[in-house]
Design a protein around this motif. Structure first.
Motif, short mmCIF file in Angstrom:
data_model
loop_
_atom_site.label_atom_id
_atom_site.label_comp_id
_atom_site.label_asym_id
_atom_site.label_seq_id
_atom_site.Cartn_x
_atom_site.Cartn_y
_atom_site.Cartn_z
N GLY A 37 0.84 -1.19 0.00
CA GLY A 37 0.00 0.00 0.00
C GLY A 37 0.87 1.23 0.00
N ARG A 38 0.27 2.36 -0.38
CA ARG A 38 1.02 3.62 -0.36
C ARG A 38 1.34 4.02 1.08
NH1 ARG A 38 0.19 6.21 -5.58
NH2 ARG A 38 -1.48 5.16 -6.75
N ASN A 39 2.18 5.02 1.24
CA ASN A 39 2.54 5.49 2.57
C ASN A 39 1.30 5.99 3.31
OD1 ASN A 39 5.28 4.99 2.25
ND2 ASN A 39 5.72 7.04 1.47
N VAL A 41 -1.22 4.25 4.73
CA VAL A 41 -2.50 3.55 4.57
C VAL A 41 -2.79 2.58 5.71
CG1 VAL A 41 -2.42 3.77 2.05
CG2 VAL A 41 -1.53 1.69 3.15
N LYS A 43 -0.24 0.08 6.97
CA LYS A 43 0.54 -1.17 6.96
C LYS A 43 1.26 -1.39 8.29
CE LYS A 43 3.09 -0.09 3.39
NZ LYS A 43 2.61 1.33 3.26
N GLN A 190 8.03 -1.44 0.47
CA GLN A 190 7.67 -0.44 -0.54
C GLN A 190 7.97 -0.93 -1.96
OE1 GLN A 190 6.07 2.50 -0.21
NE2 GLN A 190 5.80 2.01 1.94
N GLU A 206 -5.69 0.28 1.62
CA GLU A 206 -5.92 1.67 1.24
C GLU A 206 -6.87 2.27 2.26
OE1 GLU A 206 -8.07 3.26 -2.53
OE2 GLU A 206 -5.93 3.17 -3.00
N GLN A 227 -0.47 -0.27 -10.67
CA GLN A 227 -0.46 1.17 -10.95
C GLN A 227 -1.57 1.88 -10.19
OE1 GLN A 227 1.54 3.24 -12.70
NE2 GLN A 227 0.21 4.92 -12.04
N LEU A 230 -0.86 1.21 -6.09
CA LEU A 230 0.47 1.42 -5.56
C LEU A 230 1.30 2.45 -6.32
CD1 LEU A 230 1.37 -2.35 -4.95
CD2 LEU A 230 0.36 -0.73 -3.33
N GLY A 231 0.82 2.85 -7.49
CA GLY A 231 1.58 3.79 -8.29
C GLY A 231 2.84 3.19 -8.87
N VAL A 232 2.84 1.85 -9.02
CA VAL A 232 4.01 1.15 -9.55
C VAL A 232 3.98 1.20 -11.07
CG1 VAL A 232 5.19 -1.08 -9.73
CG2 VAL A 232 4.17 -0.35 -7.55
#
Length: 237
Positions: A37-39, A41, A43, A190, A206, A227, A230-232
């Motif tokens: 997950g993104r920062n 969220v 985890k 990450q 999220e 994407q 996670l914006g990967v």
């Protein structure tokens, strides 16, 4: 396959702030889970909830079939939860060997076996904790968790701040550890693509909720989900 961890309808946070909402998942013996997950969220909050340092408002946590929901951190550790925090928390004034023997419990993971898994530590067994590099300190933190001989291993951002060559060495060791003696593991990381290659399953959070579950092998090929959540970036062709 025996169930090691079962989390049901877990809501938790810090003080009056609720971070996790209605979290539910399970983890079987010998299975490894990538927690993604993104920062911000939730985890690390989920890991902290498993070790017992958040304020729980709802839900249950079972470890190896036993209800540990009401246990504090020390009792959860004795019940079989091993934790490798971001801060590593090694004893800097003790030698590598002393760090391991100070916490070791009977079982297949011994200081000698840790030295086999991490030869760098074996070479530095007489060095103090504060004489180790960042990568060696992380290896020692993992070794300290292993010699507790846990049922469940939790790792929070184990590759953070490490040089790429050390990251690759550490990921290889973790892959071997995850497949040893039925040890279940959850790893917060990450670098999604790297950790998905060494884990069995994945959970994406999220806003404090589970929004996606998949086998790691399937998720690493799912460019839209990586994407979107996670914006990967898509892997190079």
């Amino acid at each position: 396959m025996r169930e090691i961890l079962h989390v049901e309808k877990l809501s938790a946070g810090y003080g009056q702030a609720m971070v996790l909402h209605d979290i539910g998942f399970s983890l079987g013996e010998g299975r490894s889970l990538a927690l993604l997950g993104r920062n911000g969220v939730g985890k690390t909050t989920l890991v902290n909830s498993l070790i017992g340092v958040t304020r729980r408002t709802a839900g249950t946590i079972r470890l190896g079939g036993a209800d540990v929901t009401g246990f504090g951190p020390e009792k959860r550790a004795r019940a079989g939860i091993g934790w490798v925090p971001q801060e590593r928390n090694i004893f800097r004034s003790l030698t590598v060997l002393e760090n391991l023997t100070a916490v070791a419990r009977p079982g297949p993971w011994t200081p000698a076996r840790v030295f086999t898994m991490f030869p760098r530590l074996g070479e530095r067994r007489g060095n103090m904790g504060d004489q180790l590099s960042g990568g060696e300190q992380q290896m020692l933190a993992i070794g300290r968790a292993l010699v507790l001989n846990p049922k469940l291993l939790l790792l929070d951002e184990p590759t953070e701040g490490l040089a790429p060559i050390i990251v690759e060495e550490l990921l290889k060791a973790l892959r071997d550890i995850f497949r040893a003696e039925g040890l279940a593991a959850i790893i917060v990381e990450q670098h999604a693509r790297k950790i998905l290659k060494i884990t069995d399953d994945a959970l994406i959070l999220e806003r404090g909720r589970v929004v996606h579950r998949a086998a790691s092998a399937a998720l690493v090929e799912d460019a839209d989900t990586l994407q979107g959540f996670l914006g990967v970036a898509r892997a190079a062709a």
